[in-house]
Design a protein around this motif. Structure first.
Motif, PDB file in Angstrom:
ATOM      1  N   UNK A 207       0.900  -1.389  -0.097  1.00 24.89           N
ATOM      2  CA  UNK A 207      -0.220  -0.101   0.426  1.00 24.89           C
ATOM      3  C   UNK A 207       0.711   1.372  -0.011  1.00 24.89           C
ATOM      4  N   UNK A 208       1.339   1.663  -1.407  1.00 22.75           N
ATOM      5  CA  UNK A 208       3.042   2.393  -1.750  1.00 22.75           C
ATOM      6  C   UNK A 208       2.371   3.415  -2.133  1.00 22.75           C
ATOM      7  N   UNK A 209       2.373   4.234  -3.026  1.00 19.89           N
ATOM      8  CA  UNK A 209       2.450   5.532  -3.564  1.00 19.89           C
ATOM      9  C   UNK A 209       3.457   6.792  -3.330  1.00 19.89           C
ATOM     10  N   UNK A 210       4.063   7.421  -4.494  1.00 22.80           N
ATOM     11  CA  UNK A 210       4.319   8.835  -3.921  1.00 22.80           C
ATOM     12  C   UNK A 210       2.909   9.798  -3.714  1.00 22.80           C
ATOM     13  N   UNK A 211       4.006  10.272  -2.275  1.00 22.99           N
ATOM     14  CA  UNK A 211       2.454  10.585  -1.399  1.00 22.99           C
ATOM     15  C   UNK A 211       3.680  11.121  -0.661  1.00 22.99           C
ATOM     16  N   UNK A 212       2.000  12.146   0.069  1.00 26.36           N
ATOM     17  CA  UNK A 212       3.433  12.982   1.371  1.00 26.36           C
ATOM     18  C   UNK A 212       3.857  11.619   2.690  1.00 26.36           C
ATOM     19  N   UNK A 213       2.556  10.740   3.297  1.00 27.45           N
ATOM     20  CA  UNK A 213       3.393   9.888   3.595  1.00 27.45           C
ATOM     21  C   UNK A 213       4.561   8.973   2.824  1.00 27.45           C
ATOM     22  N   UNK A 214       4.046   8.681   1.682  1.00 22.67           N
ATOM     23  CA  UNK A 214       4.638   7.599   1.449  1.00 22.67           C
ATOM     24  C   UNK A 214       5.786   8.143   1.274  1.00 22.67           C
ATOM     25  N   UNK A 215       6.133   9.564   0.992  1.00 20.77           N
ATOM     26  CA  UNK A 215       7.879  10.109   0.975  1.00 20.77           C
ATOM     27  C   UNK A 215       8.649   9.561   2.324  1.00 20.77           C
ATOM     28  N   UNK A 216       8.299   9.540   3.106  1.00 23.47           N
ATOM     29  CA  UNK A 216       8.423   9.701   4.464  1.00 23.47           C
ATOM     30  C   UNK A 216       9.200   8.401   4.783  1.00 23.47           C
ATOM     31  N   UNK A 217       8.324   7.168   3.859  1.00 20.65           N
ATOM     32  CA  UNK A 217       9.001   6.026   3.627  1.00 20.65           C
ATOM     33  C   UNK A 217      10.082   5.643   2.746  1.00 20.65           C
TER      34      UNK A 217
END
Length: 479
Positions: free
Chosen positions: A173-183
């Motif tokens: 469950x991953x995409x280029x987004x604010x939460x995803x960029x932290x990962x």
């Protein structure tokens, strides 16, 4: 002889023209057939698979692998080939798959529909690398006249080693987004530290509506994740956001365990060290998904059962059995998954019957560890403090769906706290450590704080299945 053949190939550099449409992108590595439980070749072949895509067909593409260049040594290039002491390995080109879509409609759950116009070529190479060290360098030439793209890769040991702790990354469950960029930022730190994980277990839903903007959204995501998927072997289990066109697009894009002939990632398994992994696409058993097919269901159930029977017979070598999937069998906190147990009860039965230890899933955008479950109820276990479980009497489900997407809201529509060992909602990822034949540990990393949460340790003597299943092991041993 091999060096002479490579020299001939490299001599042809001047015969092709420069072509930007042959630039290799969306690069990823996967484990080869060598890691398959039914691998039976006398020699060591197909240990590694490398895939990438280009705009044009680029029939002159090739990939060369060599041991990692020691710092301070002159890099490997075509013009200093003869000065290299290590023997490069030229990849075997298995195929170039054309991905061509001409206005077909892609949807997610009947919504967010778009017509997709897309054309790329997926290049697929295999390598025989048994003599290599764990870390290596590889160079991808999209065209014979192009400058290569250079990568470093990690290849795990297939055989179990008593003194070796295995480690895997797990997330979905991953995409280029604010939460995803932290990962992404947290994973980048692991690359800088040269962490030698044995692989990435990706649990479905990449990019989210990857087909947006004529599928460029998915390619942008894969290119952003290249530093990780090209470095650690990437084992992909499809999610419900990939079910467009009956998974045809992702089956063209991702080829797990050399399954190129069937173009199908529904069921595949592999052994690494002390663990037998089995990946299952459960979406063919979801009501109303549009992909339900009784023949596929029957074939998948048969394949899963046969694989688990074989895995139990081989438990001396791989004592741990892990299932990889996307949607969980048990669920707390969301209304869309309250009846998954009913839809997936065949798998609940098989996982229990054949002594599965862990079911790694995602779908819910959180990390949640469940107590051992079977038939919609918890099963016996011993617990020391909050984070140590002894001899669970069924499989434990662990969700790792918090890698980061735009939908990180959590509303507990349905919640049964007695099922849950621990739960966290911040973006992050998990690491699985296999310490020995009887002890594993899960660490969850919080990408916001770049810190690990309290680990969960599970000790198992793997005996619960012996009492509960009805396998005639003597019969199978005679086959």
């Amino acid at each position: 002889m091999k060096a002479a053949i490579l020299l001939i190939i490299l001599y042809l550099v001047g015969l092709a023209s420069t072509n930007d449409n042959c630039y290799p992108e969306t690069v990823y590595m996967t484990l080869g057939e060598y890691y398959s439980p039914d691998y039976s070749e006398a020699s060591c072949t197909n240990t590694l698979q490398i895939s990438f895509s280009t705009v044009d067909q680029c029939s002159d593409s090739y990939v060369i692998v060599l041991p990692e260049i020691i710092e301070g040594e002159e890099p490997f290039h075509t013009n200093n080939f003869l000065r290299q002491t290590a023997q490069p390995v030229l990849g075997k080109k298995q195929s170039v798959v054309e991905q061509s879509w001409n206005g077909e409609k892609f949807c997610h759950n009947g919504k967010n529909c778009e017509k997709v116009y897309y054309k790329k070529f997926v290049h697929y190479f295999t390598f025989d690398l048994c003599s290599f060290q764990k870390r290596f360098t590889y160079k991808i030439y999209g065209n014979i006249d192009e400058s290569p793209r250079v990568f470093t890769g990690i290849l795990p040991q297939r055989e179990a080693q008593s003194d070796k702790i295995q480690e895997f990354l797990a997330f979905g469950d991953h995409e280029i987004s604010v939460p995803g960029n932290y990962t992404i930022s947290s994973l980048s730190k692991l690359i800088q530290e040269k962490k030698e994980y044995d692989g990435i277990l990706f649990l479905g839903d990449y990019a989210y509506e990857f087909y947006n903007n004529n599928a460029t959204k998915g390619d942008i995501y894969m290119n952003s994740m290249e530093p990780f998927y090209s470095y650690w072997p990437y084992m992909f289990s499809p999610g419900n956001h990939e079910d467009c066109q009956n998974f045809a697009f992702v089956d063209q894009k991702f080829h797990m365990m050399n399954n190129i002939s069937q173009q199908n990632n529904n069921v595949f398994s592999f052994n690494v060290g002390k663990v037998h992994f089995l990946s299952v696409n459960l979406h063919y058993f979801n009501n109303g998904t549009g992909v339900v097919d009784p023949q596929i269901q029957e074939s998948m159930l048969k394949s899963v059962e046969q694989d688990l029977i074989s895995a139990n017979l081989n438990r001396k070598n791989q004592p741990w059995i892990f299932i990889l999937g996307h949607k969980p069998i048990y669920c707390v906190g969301r209304s869309d998954c309250y009846d998954y147990y009913v839809q997936y009860q065949q798998f609940d039965r098989l996982f229990y019957k054949y002594g599965v230890d862990i079911f790694l899933a995602a779908h819910q955008h959180e990390t949640t560890k469940y107590y051992p479950m079977y038939q919609n109820d918890t099963m016996p276990y011993q617990q020391i403090k909050q984070n140590i479980i002894l001899n669970p009497k069924s499989y434990m489900q662990i969700l790792q769906g918090n890698a980061g997407c735009d939908d990180m809201n959590h509303t507990d529509v349905y919640y049964n706290a007695t099922w849950v060992l621990s739960r966290s909602f911040d973006p992050g990822f998990g690491t699985l450590q296999v310490i020995n034949d009887n002890l594993i540990q899960f660490l969850n990393y919080d990408s916001y704080t770049n810190s690990s949460l309290e680990p969960t340790m599970i000790y198992s003597d793997h005996s619960y299945h012996i009492k509960n299943n009805t396998i005639d092991y003597e019969l199978y041993n005679k086959i």
